[in-house]
Each structure stands twice: as C-alpha cells, then as structure tokens.
Design a protein around this motif. Structure first.
Motif, PDB file in Angstrom:
ATOM      1  N   TRP B 262       0.824  -1.199   0.000  1.00 41.51           N
ATOM      2  CA  TRP B 262       0.000   0.000   0.000  1.00 41.51           C
ATOM      3  C   TRP B 262       0.861   1.252   0.000  1.00 41.51           C
ATOM      4  CZ3 TRP B 262      -1.766  -2.590   4.963  1.00 41.51           C
ATOM      5  CH2 TRP B 262      -0.932  -2.271   6.025  1.00 41.51           C
ATOM      6  N   ILE B 263       0.143   2.364  -0.174  1.00 42.27           N
ATOM      7  CA  ILE B 263       0.813   3.667  -0.165  1.00 42.27           C
ATOM      8  C   ILE B 263       0.714   4.221   1.258  1.00 42.27           C
ATOM      9  CG2 ILE B 263       0.769   6.029  -1.091  1.00 42.27           C
ATOM     10  CD1 ILE B 263       1.271   4.084  -3.325  1.00 42.27           C
ATOM     11  N   ASN B 264       1.830   4.684   1.766  1.00 43.19           N
ATOM     12  CA  ASN B 264       1.817   5.402   3.037  1.00 43.19           C
ATOM     13  C   ASN B 264       1.893   6.889   2.700  1.00 43.19           C
ATOM     14  OD1 ASN B 264       2.489   6.721   5.437  1.00 43.19           O
ATOM     15  ND2 ASN B 264       3.540   4.925   6.244  1.00 43.19           N
ATOM     16  N   GLU B 265       0.748   7.533   2.698  1.00 47.96           N
ATOM     17  CA  GLU B 265       0.677   8.933   2.257  1.00 47.96           C
ATOM     18  C   GLU B 265       1.511   9.847   3.148  1.00 47.96           C
ATOM     19  OE1 GLU B 265      -1.237   9.251  -1.267  1.00 47.96           O
ATOM     20  OE2 GLU B 265      -0.750  10.974  -0.023  1.00 47.96           O
ATOM     21  N   GLU B 266       1.481   9.583   4.444  1.00 50.95           N
ATOM     22  CA  GLU B 266       2.198  10.463   5.371  1.00 50.95           C
ATOM     23  C   GLU B 266       3.696  10.417   5.141  1.00 50.95           C
ATOM     24  OE1 GLU B 266       1.120   9.695   9.371  1.00 50.95           O
ATOM     25  OE2 GLU B 266      -0.969  10.282   9.073  1.00 50.95           O
ATOM     26  N   GLU B 267       4.188   9.212   4.884  1.00 49.81           N
ATOM     27  CA  GLU B 267       5.624   9.055   4.681  1.00 49.81           C
ATOM     28  C   GLU B 267       6.016   9.293   3.230  1.00 49.81           C
ATOM     29  OE1 GLU B 267       7.853   8.272   7.114  1.00 49.81           O
ATOM     30  OE2 GLU B 267       6.262   8.308   8.612  1.00 49.81           O
ATOM     31  N   GLY B 268       5.032   9.270   2.336  1.00 49.05           N
ATOM     32  CA  GLY B 268       5.337   9.420   0.916  1.00 49.05           C
ATOM     33  C   GLY B 268       6.049   8.202   0.363  1.00 49.05           C
TER      34      GLY B 268
END
Lengths: 255, 430
Positions: B262-268
């Motif tokens: 998945w994408i970790n939006e906070e960490e980019g």
C-alpha cells in the motif's frame, strides 16, 4: 498471563484443531489476561490483549497464537486442516426464468462441506447457500464456482444457471480485431447494444474528437500508426435514466 | 522529580535462595551509581532500604540481613556509626572537596525495612565512572522466590537529589526457565532464513532440536538463524542440574502470501511485505520481501506492480498511485491476482479505500467495473451504484490464461461528478 479465550468462527477448538473448507473465511477471536499484546503466526499479525482477525484457509496450516508481556509469553496452537469433501450439488434461481426490472432474483446453491462460492456478472464471492440479487444484465448464463480439495490438490467445481432480465440495457456484443500491416494497424470493431430503447449510442477513441460509431449496432474499421495507448469508450443513456454502465469506462487499450 | 543526573546499575541482580540455613548459599550483590555528567560535589548521603521478611517481595529475614557484609568504592575508608553519631556528623558537615575519602555507614531498621545510610562529609565527586560502589557479600536469604525491590535514595544537604529502585530476583538454585521462544516470522519460503528468539534464565546447558536432531547453543545466547526446507517444529531445551525447561515453536513453509502492499501517504512511500516468496519484484526490479520505497521513484499517476512467487503460487498485484487531485478521493485501489498453479484457477482480489467525499459533499459517486477482455464481459461489481468507503471484492478466474490475468482482467474505478460542479469525471484502470 494466560489466554482466556481463543476461537475460530465462534468455536473453541480442541487438539484436533479446525477443519475448514478450501478458501473458508476464518474469523479468529481472542482474549488474554495480563498480556501486553499478541502475535498470530504464520502471518505475523499483531494485536492487543483482546481482538479479532480474519484469514482465509487455502492450505493446511497451524495457527500459532502467542501472547506476551515484557518478561515472557504463552502460546496456543490451532491446526487448520482442509476437509477435501467440498461438493457443489446444484444451482437454482427463484423466480425461474426472465425477471422484470427491479425484481429480485434468489440464487440457491446446494453445498456440502463448504459454505461459499463465486458468482460471475460482478457478484463475486457469496457466503452462504443463497444470494439475493437485483439483476442488471440481460438474461444469460451465470456461473457459480466453489473451491474443493484437500492437502493434495486444490481444484474447483462449476455449475451454471440462466437468469436475468430481458429488458436490460446491455452491451450484447463486442468484437475487436487488430491486423498489422507494416507500421500501420488496421482495427475492426463490431458492437451491438441490446434494449437501448432508441437512446443514442456514442463510441469514441480518446485521441479523436470524432465519434467512430453512433448506432446501437454496427461495424467500423479504421487505420492508425504509432503505439500510443488510447481508450475506447461506449456510452448509452436511456430516457428512463438507465445507463450503459460501461459505456464511458470501457478502457479497451488500443496499442 | 526533575530528570535524574545519576544512573543506577546492578550486576546480575539475583539471589539464590538457601533451602537449608545449615548450608546457606552466600550471594554477592554489586550495585553502583554513576553521574551522567562529570564535575560537581552535590551528593553526600546515600540510603539503601532492604525490605525485611520471608515473603516473595522481601529481601531477607532480619537475622539474615544483619549478617551480610559490605565493601564500598576502592580508596574509601568506611566507618560504622550509630544513628546519633550520624546526626552529629551531619551537623558538623564540612566540605573537603574530595580530599578526605571517608564514608560513614549507619545501619538502622524499623518494622518493615533495614536501612543502610552512607554519609560522606566531604561529599562525592561526580564522574562518569562509578561515583559510589556498594558490594554486599555473605548475603543469605530464605525468603520466598520472587522479586525484592530495594529503593536507593540520594541526598544533598538532606534534600533528595536522586532515586532508583533495584529489582532483585530471588530463585532457587537449579531453577531453569525458558520464558519465551518465538520466530521473527512464522512462515518462510523453503530455505529462507528466519531468526528464532528465546529468553532462557539460569541455563547451564541449552539445546535446540529440529526434527529430533539437537545442536548445543551458547547459554548466553538469545537467538539464532535457521533455514527450514519444510515446515519445522523447533524445541528449545534448557537444563540446570536435574531441572529442565522446554518450549516449542513452529516455522511453516507455505505458499507465497501478500501481507502488505500500500501507499503510506504520510511518509510518501509505497510499502510492501510478502511472506514465503522466493522472489519479489517491484516494476520488474528484484526487491527484498519487506521494504518501502519513496513515491518519488514512480511516475504519477501510475501503477506500481508487485510480483512474487513461492511454492506453487504466483502473485501479481497492481497498486494505483493517483494524481494529487485523485488522491483526495482515493486512499488506495489495488488489484491482486493469485495464480494457484496446477489447480487451474486464479483468484482476483480487489481492495479499495476512499475518503468520505461522497457523504461530505454529496457530489460524487464511485463504482468499480470488472472487465474480462477475453470474454467481453463487463460488470459493475456487487451491483453497487456507489461504493462503501472501504471494502474488497473477490472473484475466481477459471478460464483466464495463466500469467495473463493482469492484462485480460481489468478493474476500473469510475468517479462521477454531477454536472455543474466544475469538476470532471475520471476513471482509474488497473
């Protein structure tokens, strides 16, 4: 510290463990006293002193539940075996035959040693021995599959049943042919839309502002060069509001 | 209390219990105090409080504590004084700034505890090496097994300037316990390395058994790597004299399993973890089974493709990484095809999570369409006009050619905006 409660699908299991159907959804729930957290192997899911997790049994395995605190741990094992006796006895629909718009169709499945299967036409995994659906597609064949097998070999069993409406707006036929001629590519597209009720049909490709087709059925040929990815779209919306769902989102890549 | 300027240490922190007072076990305990920064003299009194009694939380019985002896830091002279003498010394306090290395010890007690009060008229000079060392010897206890807590308080001019509680474990000689034994991962690919962890106490001999074969381990060790070729049950056995403690754990060799992608939006970043995989690739490049990578490494919008395989399972998973505008609608949209090999079918699993835009502003509807390009089948999944915010959908693929499901089976998320909002419909296909 102790494991007070550990269940699969609401049942406590003894040393013999849990016998599952291939692909069965296993709901694991637990409650521990005096622990900081827990880990569920083989997949290494982490949890708190009380909780639940879900997994699917596609192969025999042993669930190992480990509850821990800063000093020590306690653990319990649940062997999960596969029954290998899964059997699909039959599929039926009620009411039988063609249904009207908005009418609910009930699919019933004769199942032994399993409790789920898969229906096509976008319905997907169905838990239990029946499924209620408002059918959107034309009267057609519905396939129902179950998984079966034990330790040796996983397989599937399939049966079909006819169901659906006779008045649904549907993309009844879509054929596509690509012929290469050196650098050029020759495309041929055939389509037919059922129950359009005279509503306009629009067929486009994303690199052109012009329609390549507009009738409810037809055949069109065109030539292009280059390998850019383009999108083909088919749209139709009846005055009743019924829409060809795939019309605007048919991402048939033309390479 | 403000942050402590002292650190407290103990060597081993354990007492062996004497079963028979006629042949007592004489223990030694070494405790010391260090200053976190060198320099300064602001410490002149150190008090240790030993809980007396025979319970599991007591240090030892009164008569046993009375018989123990002590040494303090080398180079210091220790004088035993009475309580009255100590009070007098405190009043006559002088500041010799370390010239006089004399320490006074006053031993006192009440109903619950025995107190060792060390007093240095000239104070102790702070240094990162031990400021004060206390070695207790001839320590004998017949109290119950358990953990005794010994508070240690530091004072300067009778004001507390440090505090610590030493935990001292009491156990019978010969007791051996494995408190924990577990693998870092419970499932691996055949031959893959996995670390087994353990916590064994008081083992004189430690053996790891796999399939009936044992190998001796260093008793001071806390783990080792193993590489099972098949599912293996490991047994750890710790011995001390006649006593033995055993624990088992299991490492299973199973088909490949996608645990996280998945994408970790906070960490980019894009994050992935695949268990039991012989080989894992991201966009065709070999990667480790568990890792993350900055999203800057991928084109946007785009699809990130993960492949993995192991023990008859092949996994192809496509994760959509949308534009900034799309990412305000969609958290993630992922399609995974698992090929069950010779079983003749594949499983298609679709997962999505979207922000709650549909409910908040009521202008967007979402739906996902399944498309089988080979059979010319198109369906809105679940017959839903608008998707729930988070969910998954699964279908069996029985007629799709192996290895081609990724290109033949397409999932499209359609985001529809009502006219007049100024926004445009868009579609995401994976």
């Amino acid at each position: 510290m102790e494991i007070l409660d550990l269940k699969i699908n609401g049942r406590e299991t003894g040393e013999e463990g849990y016998q599952a159907a291939v692909g069965e959804r296993l709901a694991l729930s637990w409650k521990c006293g005096g622990c900081d957290g827990c880990v569920i192997y083989p997949y290494g899911w982490e949890g708190g002193p009380e909780g639940s997790a879900e997994l699917f049994a596609y192969q025999p395995m042993t669930l190992l539940f480990r509850a821990y605190d800063k000093k020590e741990s306690v653990q319990k094992e649940i062997p999960v075996t596969l029954s290998g006796k899964e059997c699909l006895k039959g599929v039926s629909v009620q009411p039988a035959g063609i249904v009207k718009a908005g009418e609910e169709t009930v699919f019933s499945f004769g199942l032994e040693h399993t409790d789920f299967g898969y229906l096509d036409h976008g319905i997907g995994r169905v838990e239990g021995d029946s499924s209620r659906q408002f059918l959107r597609d034309n009267y057609s064949v519905y396939r129902y599959c179950i998984l079966s097998g034990s330790t040796g070999r996983t397989a599937f069993q399939e049966q079909t049943v006819k169901a659906g409406r006779d008045d649904a707006l549907a993309l009844d036929r879509l054929r596509y042919l690509l012929t290469r001629d050196g650098e050029s590519q020759l495309y041929r597209l055939e389509w037919r839309i059922a129950n359009h009720g005279g509503a306009p049909v629009s067929i486009r490709i994303s690199d052109s502002s012009e329609e390549i087709g507009s009738g409810p059925s037809g055949c069109k040929e065109w030539k292009r060069e280059g390998g850019d990815v383009r999108t083909l779209s088919i749209r139709c919306r009846k005055q009743t509001g019924e829409e060809l769902y795939f019309g605007s989102i048919y991402p048939y890549e033309i390479k | 209390m403000e942050e402590q300027i002292f650190s407290f240490f103990i060597e081993k922190g354990e007492l062996l219990l004497s079963e028979n007072p006629e042949s007592p076990i004489q223990n030694t305990l070494k405790m010391w105090i260090e200053a976190k920064e060198s320099g300064g003299w602001d410490l002149d009194e150190i008090v240790y409080r030993f809980p007396k009694g025979a319970g599991p939380e007591d240090f030892a019985k009164e008569s046993e504590i009375r018989n123990m002896k002590c040494h303090i830091s080398e180079g210091w002279t220790l004088n035993i004084v009475s309580r009255q003498q100590l009070e007098k010394l405190k009043k006559e306090k002088k500041r010799g700034r370390g010239q006089e290395r004399v320490c006074f010890l006053c031993i006192s007690q009440d109903e619950k505890e025995y107190r060792y009060t060390f007093f240095a008229q000239a104070g102790w000079y702070f240094e990162k090496n031990p400021v004060f060392e206390l070695e207790l010897y001839d320590v004998m206890t017949t109290a119950e097994e358990g953990c005794a807590q010994v508070p240690c308080e530091l004072f300067y001019d009778e004001e507390k300037c440090g505090f610590h509680t030493y935990e001292i474990l009491k156990r019978r000689k010969g007791t051996v316990t494995i408190y924990d034994f577990y693998p870092d991962r419970g499932a691996v690919a055949a031959g893959e390395r996995v670390f087994l962890n353990w916590k064994a106490e008081n083992a004189e001999e430690l053996t790891l058994y796999a399939d009936g074969e044992g190998s001796k381990l260093d008793t001071a060790s806390h783990g080792c790597f193993v590489s099972p070729a098949k599912s293996t049950r490991y047994r750890l056995e710790a011995k001390n004299g006649e006593n033995t403690s055993r624990r088992e754990t299991l490492v299973q060799v199973l088909p490949a399993f996608l645990k996280k992608f998945w994408i970790n939006e906070e960490e980019g970043t894009v994050e992935w973890e695949v268990l039991c995989a012989g080989r894992v690739t991201i966009d065709g490049m070999d990667v480790s089974p568990k890792n993350s990578r900055s999203l800057d490494a991928f084109s946007c919008p785009g699809k990130i493709t993960l492949t993995a395989g192991g023990m008859g399972r092949e996994i192809v998973s496509v994760l959509y990484y949308g534009t900034e505008e799309e990412r305000t609608d969609i958290v993630h949209f992922r399609k995974t095809v698992t090929d069950f090999g010779d079983a003749g079918f594949q499983l298609l699993h679709v997962e999505w999570k979207k922000y709650q835009v549909a409910r908040e502003n009521g202008v967007k509807t979402f739906r996902i369409v399944y498309q089988d390009r080979e059979r010319n089948e198109l369906s809105v999944i679940g017959g839903m006009d608008s998707l729930p915010d988070e969910g998954s959908w699964e279908q069996i693929l029985t007629g799709t050619a192996r290895g081609r499901a990724g290109e033949l089976i397409l999932m499209t998320m359609q985001v529809c905006v009502y006219q007049g909002t100024g926004s445009q419909d868009y579609e995401i296909t994976i």
